[in-house]
Design a protein around this motif. Sequence first.
Motif, PDB file in Angstrom:
ATOM      1  N   GLN A 263     -15.032 -24.696  29.969  1.00  0.00           N
ATOM      2  CA  GLN A 263     -16.175 -24.906  29.116  1.00  0.00           C
ATOM      3  C   GLN A 263     -16.427 -25.197  27.395  1.00  0.00           C
ATOM      4  OE1 GLN A 263     -18.615 -25.041  31.881  1.00  0.00           O
ATOM      5  NE2 GLN A 263     -17.060 -25.604  32.729  1.00  0.00           N
ATOM      6  N   ARG A 264     -16.897 -25.853  27.620  1.00  0.00           N
ATOM      7  CA  ARG A 264     -16.989 -26.531  26.605  1.00  0.00           C
ATOM      8  C   ARG A 264     -19.077 -26.478  25.913  1.00  0.00           C
ATOM      9  NH1 ARG A 264     -13.597 -30.810  24.494  1.00  0.00           N
ATOM     10  NH2 ARG A 264     -15.713 -31.851  22.963  1.00  0.00           N
ATOM     11  N   HIS A 265     -18.639 -25.440  24.555  1.00  0.00           N
ATOM     12  CA  HIS A 265     -19.735 -25.390  24.273  1.00  0.00           C
ATOM     13  C   HIS A 265     -19.661 -25.503  22.624  1.00  0.00           C
ATOM     14  CE1 HIS A 265     -20.899 -22.649  27.452  1.00  0.00           C
ATOM     15  NE2 HIS A 265     -18.993 -22.031  27.369  1.00  0.00           N
ATOM     16  N   VAL A 266     -20.405 -27.570  21.789  1.00  0.00           N
ATOM     17  CA  VAL A 266     -20.404 -27.683  20.995  1.00  0.00           C
ATOM     18  C   VAL A 266     -21.734 -26.529  20.190  1.00  0.00           C
ATOM     19  CG1 VAL A 266     -20.683 -29.050  19.188  1.00  0.00           C
ATOM     20  CG2 VAL A 266     -19.177 -29.041  21.530  1.00  0.00           C
ATOM     21  N   LEU A 267     -22.588 -26.044  19.135  1.00  0.00           N
ATOM     22  CA  LEU A 267     -23.653 -25.963  18.901  1.00  0.00           C
ATOM     23  C   LEU A 267     -23.700 -25.944  17.681  1.00  0.00           C
ATOM     24  CD1 LEU A 267     -21.857 -21.696  19.140  1.00  0.00           C
ATOM     25  CD2 LEU A 267     -22.899 -22.606  20.737  1.00  0.00           C
ATOM     26  N   ALA A 268     -25.298 -26.903  17.547  1.00  0.00           N
ATOM     27  CA  ALA A 268     -25.212 -27.948  16.386  1.00  0.00           C
ATOM     28  C   ALA A 268     -25.949 -26.950  15.059  1.00  0.00           C
ATOM     29  CB  ALA A 268     -26.440 -28.257  17.154  1.00  0.00           C
ATOM     30  N   ASP A 269     -25.341 -27.077  13.957  1.00  0.00           N
ATOM     31  CA  ASP A 269     -25.834 -27.148  13.138  1.00  0.00           C
ATOM     32  C   ASP A 269     -25.017 -25.577  13.009  1.00  0.00           C
ATOM     33  OD1 ASP A 269     -27.510 -29.334  12.351  1.00  0.00           O
ATOM     34  OD2 ASP A 269     -28.633 -28.516  12.942  1.00  0.00           O
ATOM     35  N   THR A 270     -24.112 -25.526  13.364  1.00  0.00           N
ATOM     36  CA  THR A 270     -23.127 -24.260  13.408  1.00  0.00           C
ATOM     37  C   THR A 270     -22.357 -23.985  12.201  1.00  0.00           C
ATOM     38  OG1 THR A 270     -24.524 -24.021  15.098  1.00  0.00           O
ATOM     39  CG2 THR A 270     -22.459 -21.368  14.601  1.00  0.00           C
ATOM     40  N   GLY A 271     -21.381 -23.090  11.456  1.00  0.00           N
ATOM     41  CA  GLY A 271     -19.824 -22.504  11.185  1.00  0.00           C
ATOM     42  C   GLY A 271     -19.881 -22.277  11.564  1.00  0.00           C
ATOM     43  N   HIS A 272     -18.517 -21.906  11.189  1.00  0.00           N
ATOM     44  CA  HIS A 272     -17.403 -21.034  11.616  1.00  0.00           C
ATOM     45  C   HIS A 272     -17.990 -19.756  11.493  1.00  0.00           C
ATOM     46  CE1 HIS A 272     -12.723 -20.759  11.605  1.00  0.00           C
ATOM     47  NE2 HIS A 272     -12.664 -19.856  10.956  1.00  0.00           N
ATOM     48  N   LEU A 273     -19.070 -19.199  11.221  1.00  0.00           N
ATOM     49  CA  LEU A 273     -19.477 -18.010  10.935  1.00  0.00           C
ATOM     50  C   LEU A 273     -20.005 -17.475  12.887  1.00  0.00           C
ATOM     51  CD1 LEU A 273     -20.070 -16.965   7.994  1.00  0.00           C
ATOM     52  CD2 LEU A 273     -18.769 -15.726   9.400  1.00  0.00           C
ATOM     53  N   LEU A 274     -20.137 -18.924  13.413  1.00  0.00           N
ATOM     54  CA  LEU A 274     -19.952 -18.726  14.661  1.00  0.00           C
ATOM     55  C   LEU A 274     -20.874 -17.389  15.453  1.00  0.00           C
ATOM     56  CD1 LEU A 274     -18.963 -20.375  17.525  1.00  0.00           C
ATOM     57  CD2 LEU A 274     -18.163 -19.223  15.388  1.00  0.00           C
ATOM     58  N   ALA A 275     -20.173 -16.644  15.492  1.00  0.00           N
ATOM     59  CA  ALA A 275     -19.875 -15.062  16.498  1.00  0.00           C
ATOM     60  C   ALA A 275     -21.132 -14.170  15.895  1.00  0.00           C
ATOM     61  CB  ALA A 275     -18.355 -14.498  15.656  1.00  0.00           C
ATOM     62  N   MET A 276     -21.047 -14.438  14.754  1.00  0.00           N
ATOM     63  CA  MET A 276     -23.017 -13.943  13.881  1.00  0.00           C
ATOM     64  C   MET A 276     -23.834 -14.584  14.240  1.00  0.00           C
ATOM     65  SD  MET A 276     -20.551 -11.940  12.236  1.00  0.00           S
ATOM     66  CE  MET A 276     -21.328 -10.604  11.390  1.00  0.00           C
ATOM     67  N   THR A 277     -24.345 -16.036  14.567  1.00  0.00           N
ATOM     68  CA  THR A 277     -25.019 -16.500  15.015  1.00  0.00           C
ATOM     69  C   THR A 277     -25.587 -16.980  16.114  1.00  0.00           C
ATOM     70  OG1 THR A 277     -24.057 -18.468  14.594  1.00  0.00           O
ATOM     71  CG2 THR A 277     -25.127 -17.405  12.811  1.00  0.00           C
ATOM     72  N   HIS A 278     -24.169 -16.693  17.078  1.00  0.00           N
ATOM     73  CA  HIS A 278     -24.545 -16.808  18.641  1.00  0.00           C
ATOM     74  C   HIS A 278     -24.104 -15.779  19.761  1.00  0.00           C
ATOM     75  CE1 HIS A 278     -25.701 -20.615  16.596  1.00  0.00           C
ATOM     76  NE2 HIS A 278     -25.967 -21.217  17.372  1.00  0.00           N
ATOM     77  N   TRP A 279     -24.267 -14.920  18.718  1.00  0.00           N
ATOM     78  CA  TRP A 279     -23.751 -13.469  19.528  1.00  0.00           C
ATOM     79  C   TRP A 279     -23.954 -13.342  20.686  1.00  0.00           C
ATOM     80  CZ3 TRP A 279     -19.013 -12.090  20.507  1.00  0.00           C
ATOM     81  CH2 TRP A 279     -18.409 -11.132  20.273  1.00  0.00           C
ATOM     82  N   ARG A 280     -24.790 -13.572  21.207  1.00  0.00           N
ATOM     83  CA  ARG A 280     -25.564 -13.766  22.876  1.00  0.00           C
ATOM     84  C   ARG A 280     -25.303 -14.299  23.691  1.00  0.00           C
ATOM     85  NH1 ARG A 280     -30.320 -10.498  23.476  1.00  0.00           N
ATOM     86  NH2 ARG A 280     -31.092 -10.564  21.304  1.00  0.00           N
ATOM     87  N   GLU A 281     -25.596 -15.993  22.718  1.00  0.00           N
ATOM     88  CA  GLU A 281     -24.832 -16.635  24.042  1.00  0.00           C
ATOM     89  C   GLU A 281     -23.380 -16.727  24.488  1.00  0.00           C
ATOM     90  OE1 GLU A 281     -24.744 -21.821  23.565  1.00  0.00           O
ATOM     91  OE2 GLU A 281     -25.706 -20.448  22.210  1.00  0.00           O
ATOM     92  N   ILE A 282     -22.826 -16.360  23.172  1.00  0.00           N
ATOM     93  CA  ILE A 282     -21.449 -16.337  23.872  1.00  0.00           C
ATOM     94  C   ILE A 282     -20.963 -15.406  24.386  1.00  0.00           C
ATOM     95  CG2 ILE A 282     -19.310 -15.232  22.433  1.00  0.00           C
ATOM     96  CD1 ILE A 282     -20.330 -16.473  19.734  1.00  0.00           C
ATOM     97  N   LEU A 283     -21.647 -13.820  24.724  1.00  0.00           N
ATOM     98  CA  LEU A 283     -21.642 -12.552  25.235  1.00  0.00           C
ATOM     99  C   LEU A 283     -21.940 -13.238  26.872  1.00  0.00           C
ATOM    100  CD1 LEU A 283     -22.655  -9.405  22.994  1.00  0.00           C
ATOM    101  CD2 LEU A 283     -20.352 -10.393  23.726  1.00  0.00           C
ATOM    102  N   ALA A 284     -22.594 -14.218  26.851  1.00  0.00           N
ATOM    103  CA  ALA A 284     -23.585 -14.653  27.992  1.00  0.00           C
ATOM    104  C   ALA A 284     -22.286 -15.132  28.731  1.00  0.00           C
ATOM    105  CB  ALA A 284     -25.173 -15.530  28.527  1.00  0.00           C
ATOM    106  N   ALA A 285     -22.089 -15.866  28.036  1.00  0.00           N
ATOM    107  CA  ALA A 285     -20.745 -16.581  28.528  1.00  0.00           C
ATOM    108  C   ALA A 285     -19.355 -16.558  29.223  1.00  0.00           C
ATOM    109  CB  ALA A 285     -19.967 -17.793  27.809  1.00  0.00           C
ATOM    110  N   ALA A 286     -19.193 -15.116  28.496  1.00  0.00           N
ATOM    111  CA  ALA A 286     -17.460 -14.469  28.847  1.00  0.00           C
ATOM    112  C   ALA A 286     -17.645 -13.347  29.940  1.00  0.00           C
ATOM    113  CB  ALA A 286     -17.580 -13.181  26.716  1.00  0.00           C
ATOM    114  N   VAL A 287     -19.073 -12.815  30.290  1.00  0.00           N
ATOM    115  CA  VAL A 287     -19.160 -11.880  30.466  1.00  0.00           C
ATOM    116  C   VAL A 287     -19.674 -12.287  31.728  1.00  0.00           C
ATOM    117  CG1 VAL A 287     -20.873  -9.212  31.698  1.00  0.00           C
ATOM    118  CG2 VAL A 287     -19.909  -9.692  29.020  1.00  0.00           C
TER     119      VAL A 287
END
Length: 287
Positions: A263-287
Motif C-alpha cells: 500500500q503506497r502512502h505519499v504524504l503531501a508537503d512532507t520531508g524525511h522526518l515523516l515519522a515525526m509528523t505523521h506517526w498517528r497515520e503510520i501506526l494506524a496502517a502498521a497495526v
Amino acid sequence: MTHAANEPRIDRTVAAPDGRRIGVAEFGSPDGPVVVLLHRSPGSRLLDPDPAATSAAGVRLVCVDRPGYGATDPVAAPTRTAAADDLEAVVGALGLDDVALVGWSGGGQFAVEAAARPGVRARSLTLLATPAPYYELPWPLPPELVALCDAVPDDPAAGLRAIRAAMGWFADAPETAALGDPSPADAAARELPGVADALVAMTAEAARQGAEGIAFDIVAGSLRDPLPFAAIDVPVNVFHGDADLNVGLEHLDWWDERLPGAQRHVLADTGHLLAMTHWREILAAAV
C-alpha cells in the motif's frame, strides 16, 4: 505537549545468543499491540516520534539499537542478517508476537530482512522514507564514500575499517546528522515542540560508541547481497513524503515494484522526518 520523546518507559539490554548486549527501549502501553521501530541511520532506540499518537493508538512501542549503536555491542562482520539475528533474539527474550515492523529511512532495509524471518513473528511491514540500495538508485552521497562502499564486497573487513575511519566525524558532531535534513518541510518539522531536541538526543545516543553503528549500517548495505523479497508474506505499507530531498519518490517506486501488494502512502508537503509528523497515520496502517 511535545511531539517526540527520548525517555522510555523501560530501557534495558537483552542478551544475544553470542553473548553480546542488545539495547531495547519501550514506550507506550505495556499491553498493547506490538510495534517495533527500526531507527534511521544514524539513530538509536531512544525515540518515540509522537508520544500522543503512541498513547492514542494504545501500542507497545519497542525500539532496538542495531549493532554498534547506543547500548548494542558491535559485531565483527556487519550484515543485514546480523541485525535480524538481534531482532529475533529480542522478540524471543521479551515474548513478543504479532510484531508490526516499522523501518525508518536506513532502518527500512533491516526491517525487510527481519520481516522474512519466522522467528521475528511479523504481522506487517511498514517502510518510511526508505532508500533503495545505493547501487540501484543514487543517493546524495559523497563520491569518496561511494568509492569506499563499492570496495566493500571484495573485502568487507577492510571496508569496515575504512568506513569507520571516514565516518569518524560523526562521533564528534552527531548533532550535524541529527539536524541535517535539508527539505524546508523538515525545517518546519524541527520547529514543532520538542522535535529538534529529541532528534539530537536520539543521535547523541547513536554516537555513544563512536562511528561503530553508522559504519555497520553502511557496510551491511554495501554487500550487494539480495533482499529476501520472496519470503515476505505479510501486509506491506510504504510511506514517503513528496518534499523529501534526501530520498526521492523514485525510491518508493523501487520498493513498491519489489513488494507486490504494498500500500503506497505519499504524504503531501512532507520531508524525511515523516515519522515525526505523521506517526498517528503510520501506526494506524502498521497495526
